[in-house]
Design a protein around this motif. Structure first.
Motif, mmCIF file in Angstrom:
data_model
loop_
_atom_site.group_PDB
_atom_site.id
_atom_site.type_symbol
_atom_site.label_atom_id
_atom_site.label_comp_id
_atom_site.label_asym_id
_atom_site.label_seq_id
_atom_site.Cartn_x
_atom_site.Cartn_y
_atom_site.Cartn_z
ATOM 1 N N SER A 124 0.841 -1.204 0.000
ATOM 2 C CA SER A 124 0.000 0.000 0.000
ATOM 3 C C SER A 124 0.875 1.253 0.000
ATOM 4 C CB SER A 124 -0.938 -0.002 1.215
ATOM 5 O OG SER A 124 -1.820 1.092 1.147
ATOM 6 N N PHE A 125 1.206 1.727 -1.211
ATOM 7 C CA PHE A 125 2.062 2.890 -1.378
ATOM 8 C C PHE A 125 1.308 4.113 -1.897
ATOM 9 C CE2 PHE A 125 4.824 -0.842 -2.550
ATOM 10 C CZ PHE A 125 5.553 -0.863 -1.376
ATOM 11 N N TYR A 126 0.152 3.896 -2.509
ATOM 12 C CA TYR A 126 -0.535 4.971 -3.225
ATOM 13 C C TYR A 126 -1.932 5.205 -2.647
ATOM 14 C CZ TYR A 126 3.174 3.726 -6.484
ATOM 15 O OH TYR A 126 4.388 3.431 -7.039
ATOM 16 N N GLY A 127 -2.408 6.442 -2.859
ATOM 17 C CA GLY A 127 -3.741 6.782 -2.393
ATOM 18 C C GLY A 127 -3.762 7.868 -1.349
ATOM 19 N N GLY A 128 -2.578 8.397 -0.999
ATOM 20 C CA GLY A 128 -2.531 9.477 -0.029
ATOM 21 C C GLY A 128 -2.443 8.989 1.400
ATOM 22 N N ASN A 129 -2.439 9.929 2.321
ATOM 23 C CA ASN A 129 -2.201 9.620 3.733
ATOM 24 C C ASN A 129 -3.255 8.720 4.357
ATOM 25 O OD1 ASN A 129 0.225 11.100 4.083
ATOM 26 N ND2 ASN A 129 -0.956 12.998 4.110
ATOM 27 N N LEU A 130 -4.463 8.789 3.842
ATOM 28 C CA LEU A 130 -5.527 7.971 4.412
ATOM 29 C C LEU A 130 -5.341 6.496 4.090
ATOM 30 C CD1 LEU A 130 -8.178 8.007 6.009
ATOM 31 C CD2 LEU A 130 -9.390 8.363 3.860
ATOM 32 N N VAL A 131 -4.559 6.180 3.050
ATOM 33 C CA VAL A 131 -4.431 4.812 2.548
ATOM 34 C C VAL A 131 -3.012 4.264 2.690
ATOM 35 C CG1 VAL A 131 -4.643 3.355 0.498
ATOM 36 C CG2 VAL A 131 -6.359 5.117 0.948
ATOM 37 N N GLN A 132 -2.011 5.102 2.471
ATOM 38 C CA GLN A 132 -0.630 4.613 2.429
ATOM 39 C C GLN A 132 -0.196 4.025 3.773
ATOM 40 O OE1 GLN A 132 2.359 7.550 1.514
ATOM 41 N NE2 GLN A 132 3.891 6.012 1.008
ATOM 42 N N ALA A 301 -6.086 2.576 11.618
ATOM 43 C CA ALA A 301 -6.431 3.773 10.850
ATOM 44 C C ALA A 301 -7.898 4.112 11.045
ATOM 45 C CB ALA A 301 -6.135 3.573 9.365
ATOM 46 N N GLY A 302 -8.226 5.346 10.731
ATOM 47 C CA GLY A 302 -9.599 5.819 10.747
ATOM 48 C C GLY A 302 -9.669 7.104 9.949
ATOM 49 N N VAL A 303 -10.872 7.625 9.749
ATOM 50 C CA VAL A 303 -11.046 8.849 8.967
ATOM 51 C C VAL A 303 -10.271 10.005 9.587
ATOM 52 C CG1 VAL A 303 -12.724 10.543 8.161
ATOM 53 C CG2 VAL A 303 -13.276 8.115 8.063
ATOM 54 N N ALA A 304 -10.187 10.022 10.907
ATOM 55 C CA ALA A 304 -9.463 11.090 11.603
ATOM 56 C C ALA A 304 -8.187 10.567 12.258
ATOM 57 C CB ALA A 304 -10.365 11.742 12.656
ATOM 58 N N ALA A 305 -7.659 9.463 11.738
ATOM 59 C CA ALA A 305 -6.390 8.915 12.241
ATOM 60 C C ALA A 305 -5.730 8.148 11.104
ATOM 61 C CB ALA A 305 -6.638 8.006 13.444
ATOM 62 N N TYR A 306 -4.847 8.823 10.387
ATOM 63 C CA TYR A 306 -4.202 8.201 9.231
ATOM 64 C C TYR A 306 -3.215 7.123 9.682
ATOM 65 C CZ TYR A 306 -5.933 12.322 6.687
ATOM 66 O OH TYR A 306 -6.720 13.306 6.138
ATOM 67 N N PRO A 307 -2.918 6.145 8.812
ATOM 68 C CA PRO A 307 -1.973 5.087 9.190
ATOM 69 C C PRO A 307 -0.623 5.605 9.660
ATOM 70 C CG PRO A 307 -3.132 4.475 7.187
ATOM 71 C CD PRO A 307 -3.530 5.883 7.483
ATOM 72 N N ASN A 308 -0.101 6.658 9.001
ATOM 73 C CA ASN A 308 1.203 7.160 9.421
ATOM 74 C C ASN A 308 1.146 7.831 10.791
ATOM 75 O OD1 ASN A 308 -0.116 9.519 8.682
ATOM 76 N ND2 ASN A 308 1.281 10.044 7.026
#
Length: 352
Positions: A124-132, A301-308
């Motif tokens: 999972s490298f692409y899709g922005g902060n919500l996905v990467q 992760a969550g809508v208000a908590a990105y994986p990074n």
């Protein structure tokens, strides 16, 4: 009935129309009129007071929620800079490589008796902060010491593409197989465990295409074709599939593992709850049945908590937890992480 007043509610222009009041006029007639183009309604004093109290409470709740969301977004935004620090690494490559760490471990040790660093949503490298979830390419992950891979496949007419939810990760299953086979050829005393799962398609029928891809792009003899957990000596130079889909059980069944995957972290205020789940499962793995593979996902992760953002909070706690137990004769099983640092990976490996 008592006297009826004609009232203008100033709050209506900001918060939308309040419910119209239905009251009795002097002659018992029902009144619910509102003048066109104006936020004006017939109402009693009691109705107005009740509505205003409700409106004030609503405004307070909206204000609190808005403040929480803004704070969470600001906290998350700080995680976008590429850094290597305290268990967290979102740079392009590992700080150092550990490509042969399994070579010195005895052949007689079961894979279930090892502590194995892994990655969640490996591709999972692409899709922005919500996905990467990762920044290291798969070859760098393997050279950096990662031995558990989490691969999610979308099945489109028997073509298996890599996905994280609806986001295509610009790769097919063939790329993953080629990279793992290349690494195992170059490092024949290592083994790789790979969870294979269907993602963003509901065919419930990926077994045949998975096998076809493996036959086409892998050396079939370099696969562990058995539902039993092998000894390391039996698995050296092989890809061990953890089958997380329906079909003939020719690989180890993913649902036979002892798994903790509390991935939903709605906001950054839920970090403590996430960490508690990770810590409790690691404690369980340390004393659990060594014939069972334990798998702990530190990711979330969550809508208000990105994986990074989650990883930046969880990874340092994980590193500290492990460092406090260095030298103890325990195993933690597989730990699947987002954005792990080389030091965190190395610390897991040192328990073997």
């Amino acid at each position: 009935m008592g006297r009826v007043r004609f009232v203008e509610c100033l709050a209506m222009g900001r918060h939308g129309d309040l419910p119209r009041a239905n009251v009795q006029g002097h002659r018992g007639q029902r009144l619910s009129r509102q003048k066109p183009g104006c936020n004006i309604a017939w109402s009693t004093n009691t109705d107005i007071e009740g509505q205003c109290r409700k409106m004030n409470f609503f405004v307070i709740r909206v204000g609190v929620c808005f403040t929480i969301c803004i704070c969470t977004m600001l906290m998350t935004a700080t995680c976008q800079v590429a850094t290597k620090e305290n268990g967290f690494d979102n740079t392009a490559a590992p700080q150092f490589l550990i490509p042969n760490w399994m070579a010195e471990i005895s052949d007689s040790v079961s894979l279930s008796d090892l502590s194995i660093p892994g990655t969640h949503n490996t591709m999972s490298f692409y899709g922005g902060n919500l996905v990467q979830c990762q920044t290291w390419p798969i070859d760098q992950q393997l050279k950096g010491g990662i031995r558990f891979l989490d691969i999610r496949l979308r099945n489109v007419n028997n073509n298996l593409t890599i996905h994280h939810g609806p986001i295509y990760q610009r790769a097919n299953f063939s790329k993953v197989i080629r990279e793992t086979m290349k690494f195992l050829t170059e490092h024949p005393r290592e083994t790789i465990l790979m969870r294979v799962k269907e993602e963003f398609s509901e065919t419930n029928n990926i077994h045949v295409p998975v096998v076809n891809y493996l036959k086409q792009y892998a050396n079939w003899n370099a696969l562990w074709i058995n539902s039993k957990i092998p000894l390391l000596g039996q698995a050296r130079g092989k890809l061990v599939i953890l089958q997380d889909y329906a079909g003939d059980a020719i690989f180890i069944q993913y649902n036979t593992l002892n798994i903790a995957d509390k991935w939903k972290v709605p906001t950054m205020m839920h970090i403590n709850s996430k960490w508690q789940n990770v810590q409790e499962h690691l404690n369980m793995a340390a004393v659990g049945n060594r014939q069972t593979i334990f798998l702990t996902y530190s990711s979330g992760a969550g809508v208000a908590a990105y994986p990074n953002a989650v990883a930046r909070q969880i990874n340092p706690r994980l590193l500290e937890y492990l460092q406090l137990r260095q030298g103890q004769n325990v195993r933690f099983g597989m730990i699947a992480m987002d954005f792990p640092s080389s030091m965190l990976i190395k610390t897991i490996i040192e328990f073997n």
